[in-house]
Design an enzyme around this catalytic site. Structure first.
Site, PDB file in Angstrom:
ATOM      1  N   VAL A 119       9.080 -13.638  -6.271  1.00  0.00           N
ATOM      2  CA  VAL A 119       8.385 -14.920  -6.390  1.00  0.00           C
ATOM      3  C   VAL A 119       8.809 -15.784  -5.209  1.00  0.00           C
ATOM      4  O   VAL A 119      10.012 -15.961  -4.952  1.00  0.00           O
ATOM      5  CB  VAL A 119       8.718 -15.636  -7.713  1.00  0.00           C
ATOM      6  CG1 VAL A 119       7.922 -16.939  -7.814  1.00  0.00           C
ATOM      7  CG2 VAL A 119       8.404 -14.735  -8.896  1.00  0.00           C
ATOM      8  N   ASP A 160       9.933 -11.133 -23.780  1.00  0.00           N
ATOM      9  CA  ASP A 160      11.039 -11.175 -22.819  1.00  0.00           C
ATOM     10  C   ASP A 160      11.536 -12.609 -22.605  1.00  0.00           C
ATOM     11  O   ASP A 160      11.805 -13.027 -21.485  1.00  0.00           O
ATOM     12  CB  ASP A 160      10.589 -10.569 -21.486  1.00  0.00           C
ATOM     13  CG  ASP A 160      11.768 -10.336 -20.540  1.00  0.00           C
ATOM     14  OD1 ASP A 160      12.910 -10.240 -21.031  1.00  0.00           O
ATOM     15  OD2 ASP A 160      11.544 -10.265 -19.322  1.00  0.00           O
TER      16      ASP A 160
END
Length: 758
Positions: free
Chosen positions: A29, A145
C-alpha cells in the site's frame, strides 16, 4: 521513504508517490499525493501471482468495496487514469481514502499504552469498529481478519475516527492456504478457522473481542506469548465466561473471568465490558454472541455494546482524597439524588459538597444530574467533575495513592534480582504505565486546583459587583442625607425667624428636630469603609494567588522522568530482539530508580499543590463570609434611604399643609374686606395690632380709618394674586412624582431670588 519496487513509477502525471504505508499478504500500500490539489490517496497493488479463483475474488472485492458507504469503513476511490500503468500484473488497483493517523497497532505500540488505552479511546473503538462490523454484516460481508493493523485512524472535525480496512476478499480460507493468507495475523483468528470448519459472522466477534481485550490491557487474552497452535489446545477447555488465560511460573494455565489490573477503566465500565467480552470470546461459535435479540434482531453482544455506549456516567474526582468515583446515572436523575450517592461513598455531607466543572462553574441543584456529563464525550480521562468539601479550607489527607502493580512492587523490593528479559518486558511495561499514571494523576489534580481558582475568580467577580452596588447605594444615601440635613437646617432657621409673627407648631418643630437627629444617625449607616478595606485586601490576596508559581503546572520533572522510563523500556525491547544469550537476563535497578524518583517528585509537587489549593479555598471562604455582611449593609442602607425619603415626604406634606392654612387665611381676609365684616379671630388680631401700633414710633404706626382700609384691601389683593399664581403652578406639576421634582427651589439662594415676588 522506501524505494519503489520494479516497474513502479514514483511520478504518475500530477500524482507523486510519497511513501509505502504497509505490506499485506497480497500487496503493498502506497501513499500518493496530487501536486495540484494536495489530495492524498492510498493505492494498493497486488504483488503475488494469484490463481484464477483469487483473482476473481480480488476484482469482485474491489467492486464491492466501492459500493460500501460508511463512516467506519474505509472509502474506495476511483484510480486516477495516470496510475493505471503502474500495476504489477493484470489485476486492478485499489485506491482508498488516506487515513493520516496511522493504524491501531501503532497506537498500541506506544510505551505509555503497554497496559491498555485510555478509557475514552477504548469507548471510541467500541463505537466505531462495532458500528463498522455491524454495517458489514448487514451487507452480508464477513471480514475474517480483524486485527489492529486493519483498523486505521482518521481525524474528522477534531475527533479521531476508526475505519476498517483490508476486507479480506482475496483470502482463500481452505486449510492448504491458511498459513500463506494469514501470515502474522493468526493470533486474532477465531478457533474454528484453524480447524477448517464452516464459519459465520461470529468469527468477527472473536477477533473483535480479542482486539477489545488488548486495547483494555495491552496484551491479547489467551497465552499471548504462544503461537496459536500452542495456545488453542490449552484454551479450548476454558469456561464459557473465561476471558483470559495466563501461564504461571510452574507452567500451569490459569483462567479468569475478569480483566486484569493494571488497566485504565473505571469501575462502572469494568463489569459490563467483562460481560461483553464473555459473549464475544466464547469458544463455541454457535454460542458466541448469544444469538439474535428477539426485539432488535441484532446479535445479543451488539445489544449489550449499545447499552454500554449509551450509559451516562458521572466521574467525580474527590479533591480531599485524590480518588475518582464513577456513578451510572439513571434517566432523569436529579442532582440531589446523585449527591446522596456521593455522600454514601465519600462520607462528605450533601450540604458540604461543592461540585465544580472544569470551568469553575458550580453544579446547579435545579438541573438534572446529567449536567455533569458532556454530550458525546465518554471516559473519565476526557471529562471529570471536581468534588470539594466546603467544611474544609485545608486538605491534610490521607491522599489515596495509585495502586502499585504486584509485579512492579516485586522489582522495587528485589531490585537486584536477575529476571528473563521476556518477563522484564512485561514488568517494565507496567512500570512505565505506573509512572505515566502518576503524572496523569498530578495533571488531574492540577486541573482541580485550576477549577477552584476559576471558581474563586467567579466569586470575586460577584464580590466586586456587590461592592460597586454597595458603594453606589452608599453614595446615594450620603447625597440624600446631605440634602436633607441642609434643607432641615434651613427650614429650622426660617421657622425661627417667622414663628414670632407667623404660623407656629410645637409638634412640627419637635418632629423636625427628631428627623435631624435620625438623619445624623443614618450617616453611620452610609459609612462602608471597613467593608471596603476587607474587600480590597481580598482582591490583593487573589492577585497574589494568580501570580504564584504554584498557580502554574509543576510537572516538568515528572515529564522528564516519564521520558526516561520510556527510553529504558525501548532499550529493553531492543535487547529482547537480540540473539546473544548474555543479554537474556537483567536486573531492574535503573527502572526502580526512576520509579522512586517519580514517587518522590509527585509527593513534593502535591504538597505544593495542596498548600496553594488551601489558600485558594481560604480566600473563597472569606468571600463567602463577606456576602452576608454586605447584604446586611445593603439592607440597612436601603432602609435608611427609604426612611429619609419618608421623612422628606412628610416635611413636604407639612409645607403644603402650611400653605393651605396660609391660603385659607388670606381668602378669609379677602372675604371680610369685601363684606365689611370681620371674624372674631381677625377682630382680635386687629385689636392686638392696634395696641402694638400705639406703642410703635410715629413713623411705623399703621394709618387710620379710610387710608388704612384701602391700603389693606390693595395689599390683600396683591397677595391673593401671588398665591393664586403659585397654586396654579403647583397644580400643573402635581402629576410629577416627588422624587422627580426639582428640589432646588427649597435652597436658600432660590428663596432669596424669588423673594421680590413675595
Amino acid at each position: 521513504m522506501e524505494k519503489p519496487p520494479f516497474r513502479q513509477n514514483q511520478v504518475c502525471g500530477s500524482w507523486v508517490m510519497k511513501e509505502r504505508l504497509g505490506t499485506g499478504g497480497f500487496g503493498h500500500v502506497y501513499l500518493y499525493q496530487n501536486q495540484e490539489t494536495s489530495e492524498k490517496i492510498a493505492v494498493k497493488l497486488c504483488r503475488l501471482e494469484l490463481n484464477s479463483k483469487n483473482k476473481d475474488r480480488w476484482s469482485r472485492g474491489i467492486q464491492i468495496m466501492k459500493k460500501l458507504k460508511h463512516l467506519n469503513v474505509v472509502t474506495a476511490k476511483d484510480v486516477p487514469e495516470e496510475m493505471m500503468h503502474i500495476a504489477l500484473n493484470d489485476l486492478p488497483l485499489l485506491a482508498m481514502e488516506y487515513c493520516s493517523k496511522g493504524d491501531l497497532r501503532k497506537l498500541l505500540s506506544k510505551p505509555e499504552n503497554c497496559c491498555g488505552l485510555k478509557e475514552s479511546e477504548v469507548l471510541s473503538l467500541l463505537n466505531d469498529v462495532g458500528s463498522g462490523i455491524q454495517y458489514l454484516h448487514e451487507n452480508k460481508i464477513i471480514h475474517r481478519d480483524l486485527k489492529p493493523e486493519n483498523i486505521v485512524l482518521q481525524e474528522i472535525n477534531g475527533k479521531l475516527v476508526h475505519k476498517i480496512i483490508d476486507l479480506g476478499y482475496a483470502k482463500d480460507l481452505d486449510q492448504g492456504s491458511l498459513c500463506t493468507s494469514f501470515v502474522g495475523t493468526l493470533q486474532y483468528l477465531a478457533p474454528e478457522l484453524f480447524e477448517g470448519k464452516s464459519y459465520t459472522v461470529t468469527v468477527d466477534f472473536w477477533s473483535f473481542g480479542t482486539m477489545i481485550f488488548e486495547c483494555c490491557c495491552g496484551f491479547r487474552p489467551f497465552l499471548h506469548n504462544l503461537q496459536p497452535v500452542q495456545w488453542t489446545s490449552k484454551v479450548r477447555n476454558k469456561g464459557p465466561k473465561d476471558i483470559m488465560a495466563v501461564e504461571d511460573m510452574n507452567g500451569e494455565v490459569r483462567f479468569s473471568t475478569h480483566l486484569p489490573y493494571p488497566n485504565n477503566l473505571s469501575r462502572t465500565l469494568l463489569e459490563p465490558l467483562e460481560g461483553l467480552l464473555q459473549l464475544m470470546l466464547k469458544w463455541d461459535p454457535v454460542q458466541r454472541g448469544l444469538g439474535l435479540n428477539t426485539d432488535s434482531k441484532q446479535p445479543q453482544c451488539f445489544v449489550l455494546l449499545d447499552q454500554i455506549l449509551s450509559m451516562k456516567v458521572v466521574h467525580i474526582l474527590n479533591m480531599t482524597t485524590t480518588q475518582v468515583h464513577s456513578f451510572l446515572l439513571s434517566p432523569d436523575e436529579g442532582l440531589h439524588s446523585l449527591q446522596q450517592r456521593i455522600e454514601n461513598e465519600t462520607k462528605i455531607e450533601l450540604l458540604n459538597q461543592d461540585l465544580l466543572q472544569e470551568t469553575g462553574v458550580m453544579s446547579d441543584p435545579r438541573k438534572p444530574a446529567a449536567q455533569c456529563v458532556l454530550d458525546g464525550v465518554r471516559g473519565w480521562d476526557s471529562y471529570i467533575v471536581y468534588l470539594f468539601d466546603k467544611s474544609l479550607t485545608k486538605y491534610m489527607g490521607p491522599l489515596t495513592a495509585r495502586t502499585l502493580p504486584e509485579s512492579v512492587n516485586f522489582i522495587v523490593r528485589e531490585t537486584k534480582t536477575q529476571l528473563p528479559l521476556s518477563t522484564l518486558k512485561k514488568v517494565w511495561g507496567e512500570a512505565v504505565s505506573y509512572i505515566c499514571g502518576l503524572r496523569e494523576d498530578y495533571s488531574r489534580l492540577f486541573q482541580g486546583q485550576r477549577a477552584a481558582m476559576l471558581s474563586l475568580l467567579r466569586f470575586n467577580t460577584n464580590l466586586t459587583r456587590y461592592k460597586n452596588m454597595m458603594f453606589s447605594f452608599s453614595q446615594q444615601l450620603k447625597a440624600k442625607l446631605d440634602f436633607f440635613k441642609t434643607s432641615i437646617q434651613y427650614d429650622l432657621e426660617k421657622y425661627s425667624d417667622q414663628m414670632q409673627y407667623g404660623i407656629s407648631s410645637e409638634k412640627m418643630l419637635k418632629a423636625w428636630h427628631e428627623n435631624e437627629e435620625r438623619a445624623a444617625a443614618f450617616a453611620q449607616v452610609a459609612e462602608i469603609g471597613h467593608l471596603d478595606e476587607e474587600i480590597m485586601a481580598l482582591h490583593s490576596e487573589i492577585v497574589e494567588l494568580q501570580r504564584s508559581p504554584y498557580a502554574r503546572r509543576q510537572g516538568d520533572v515528572m515529564e522528564q522522568l516519564q521520558e526516561k522510563a520510556i527510553e529504558l523500556y525501548k532499550q529493553l525491547k531492543a535487547k529482547c530482539k537480540m540473539p546473544d544469550p548474555q543479554h537474556g537476563y537483567s536486573d531492574s535497578s535503573e527502572m526502580v530508580k526512576v520509579i522512586v524518583q517519580t514517587v518522590q517528585n509527585q509527593d513534593r509537587v502535591l504538597r505544593d499543590l495542596y498548600a496553594h489549593l488551601s489558600k485558594i479555598l481560604l480566600s473563597k471562604q472569606k468571600i463567602i463570609d463577606l456576602f452576608p455582611k454586605i447584604e446586611r449593609t445593603l439592607e440597612c442602607i436601603k432602609e435608611a434611604d427609604t426612611t429619609v425619603m419618608q421623612m422628606q415626604i412628610k416635611r413636604q406634606r407639612e409645607f403644603w399643609h402650611l400653605l393651605k392654612i396660609a391660603c385659607a387665611q388670606n381668602t378669609t381676609r379677602s372675604s371680610v374686606s369685601q363684606s365689611g365684616e370681620m371674624p372674631s379671630s381677625l377682630s382680635t388680631w386687629n385689636q392686638t395690632q392696634a395696641q402694638c401700633s400705639s406703642r410703635l414710633p410715629m413713623s411705623l404706626q399703621v394709618p387710620h380709618e379710610g387710608d388704612s382700609v384701602n391700603h389693606l384691601l390693595e395689599e390683600n389683593q396683591r397677595y391673593l394674586t401671588q398665591l393664586t399664581s403659585l397654586l396654579q403652578e403647583t397644580t400643573e406639576e402635581k402629576s410629577e412624582s416627588i422624587m422627580a421634582q426639582d428640589w432646588s427651589w427649597t435652597k436658600y439662594e432660590s428663596l432669596v431670588a424669588k423673594s421680590p415676588r413675595l
